[in-house]
Design a protein around this motif. Structure first.
Motif, short mmCIF file in Angstrom:
data_model
loop_
_atom_site.label_atom_id
_atom_site.label_comp_id
_atom_site.label_asym_id
_atom_site.label_seq_id
_atom_site.Cartn_x
_atom_site.Cartn_y
_atom_site.Cartn_z
N ASP A 1 -1.21 1.15 5.45
CA ASP A 1 -2.34 0.39 4.91
C ASP A 1 -2.21 -1.12 5.11
O ASP A 1 -3.11 -1.87 4.77
CB ASP A 1 -2.50 0.69 3.41
CG ASP A 1 -1.18 0.68 2.68
OD1 ASP A 1 -0.26 -0.06 3.10
OD2 ASP A 1 -1.04 1.45 1.71
N HIS A 2 -1.09 -1.57 5.64
CA HIS A 2 -0.93 -2.99 5.95
C HIS A 2 0.16 -3.17 6.99
O HIS A 2 0.99 -2.28 7.20
CB HIS A 2 -0.60 -3.79 4.70
CG HIS A 2 0.75 -3.50 4.12
ND1 HIS A 2 0.96 -2.51 3.18
CD2 HIS A 2 1.97 -4.05 4.36
CE1 HIS A 2 2.25 -2.48 2.86
NE2 HIS A 2 2.89 -3.40 3.57
N THR B 1 -1.34 -4.15 -2.35
CA THR B 1 0.10 -4.00 -2.16
C THR B 1 0.88 -5.02 -2.96
O THR B 1 0.54 -6.21 -2.98
CB THR B 1 0.46 -4.16 -0.68
OG1 THR B 1 -0.24 -3.19 0.10
CG2 THR B 1 1.96 -4.01 -0.45
N SER C 1 -4.98 -5.17 0.47
CA SER C 1 -4.39 -3.84 0.65
C SER C 1 -3.86 -3.24 -0.65
O SER C 1 -3.27 -2.16 -0.63
CB SER C 1 -3.25 -3.90 1.67
OG SER C 1 -2.22 -4.76 1.21
N HIS D 1 1.92 -0.04 -4.79
CA HIS D 1 0.46 -0.20 -4.87
C HIS D 1 -0.05 0.05 -6.28
O HIS D 1 0.57 0.78 -7.06
CB HIS D 1 -0.25 0.80 -3.94
CG HIS D 1 0.07 0.64 -2.51
ND1 HIS D 1 -0.38 -0.41 -1.74
CD2 HIS D 1 0.81 1.41 -1.67
CE1 HIS D 1 0.06 -0.29 -0.51
NE2 HIS D 1 0.79 0.82 -0.44
#
Length: 292
Positions: free
Chosen positions: A77-78, A18, A16, A207
């Motif tokens: 996104d996660h 992240t 992701s 990110h």
């Protein structure tokens, strides 16, 4: 400038893109975890704890005490690993009190009763804007940074700030603002407030998407670098021009791949849906709601 220097350990999830952080007071070893990741395989709808277990190993190896499990926003996104981490390590799961705005908007999308979030709060603590708190002896406070979402919250801890998706590395720019109740105008104002902080303040990002101009991922920059060279919002960029650029760019972006499973989990502090009569939990997907 705050001279307190927390120890910051980053963990990167390359699925992701992240960064998760463990932020520690060196004197007391009290710590906070920021923006954790629960591994999720979309094809099988299966979760695992590979990323979270790396954090747990680090905490145990360094004899740390977790006081906070912080979210900068409701991630699209996660999935967050906050529930698993709290069970393993303790600490309070916390984010902005404006989570209620996100819960209301997405409850309508998922056909959920948003009142359930108010009657049975799932976060252990909700921060007010500009609220001060402690991590051991470290002084910390919140800065509201809406725009990407209405509940985005940045955390200043000693000489460091954790900004979530508000800003990316200077060579990548800013977060999208086309989610429900997102606002390019608000994002511009949020960044201008960040730019009033001391220029040497360390800035940690949620990110990094690795632009073609470099070959390695980076999680840390500072206020000065953003002010001078952020490609979307360096000093001198007019608000009207930023809004025009951001909205035009957002119109070309696809939805994040995990937004539909992620939001319904993350806006409930990482809790899975209640099991049905067969003991199985189920996610909801609004068919044909989002036209792409």
């Amino acid at each position: 400038m705050n001279t307190q220097q927390p120890l910051v350990k980053s963990f990167f999830d390359d699925t992701s893109n992240t960064f998760t952080y463990v932020v520690t007071d060196p004197d007391t070893k009290q710590s906070a975890i920021i923006d954790s990741v629960l591994d999720y395989d979309a094809a099988s709808a299966t979760t695992s704890t590979i990323q979270a277990d790396k954090l747990i190993d680090y905490v145990h190896e360094n004899s740390l005490s977790i006081k906070w499990i912080l979210e900068t926003h409701v991630h699209a996104d996660h999935l967050t690993a906050s529930q698993y981490l709290r069970k393993q390590l303790g600490g309070k799961i916390a984010m902005s009190e404006k989570i209620s705005i996100v819960q209301k908007a997405f409850s309508e999308i998922y056909n959920l009763d948003s009142k359930n979030f108010m009657q049975h709060p799932t976060f252990d603590y909700l921060f007010e804007d500009d609220e001060h708190f402690k991590i051991g002896n470290l002084d910390a406070y919140t800065i509201p940074t809406p725009g990407h979402t209405p509940a985005c919250l940045s955390y200043v801890i000693g000489d460091a700030i954790f900004v979530g998706d508000t800003l990316f590395m200077p060579d990548y720019g800013t977060a999208r603002c086309d989610f429900p109740n997102g606002s390019a105008a608000q994002l511009y104002d949020s960044v201008q407030r960040l730019y009033t902080l001391p220029e040497t303040m360390r800035m940690f990002l949620c990110h990094d998407y690795l632009p073609k101009t470099r070959d390695h991922f980076i999680c840390e920059t500072n206020i000065k670098a953003q002010k001078q060279s952020n490609i979307h919002i360096h000093q001198g960029i007019a608000k009207v021009d930023f809004i025009k650029m951001r909205e035009a760019r957002d119109a070309t972006l696809k939805m994040p791949k995990l937004i539909l499973p992620a939001i319904q989990i993350n806006m409930d502090a990482g809790k899975f849906p209640m099991p049905e009569s067969n003991g199985q939990s189920y996610l909801k997907l609004p068919l044909n709601y989002f036209k792409v």
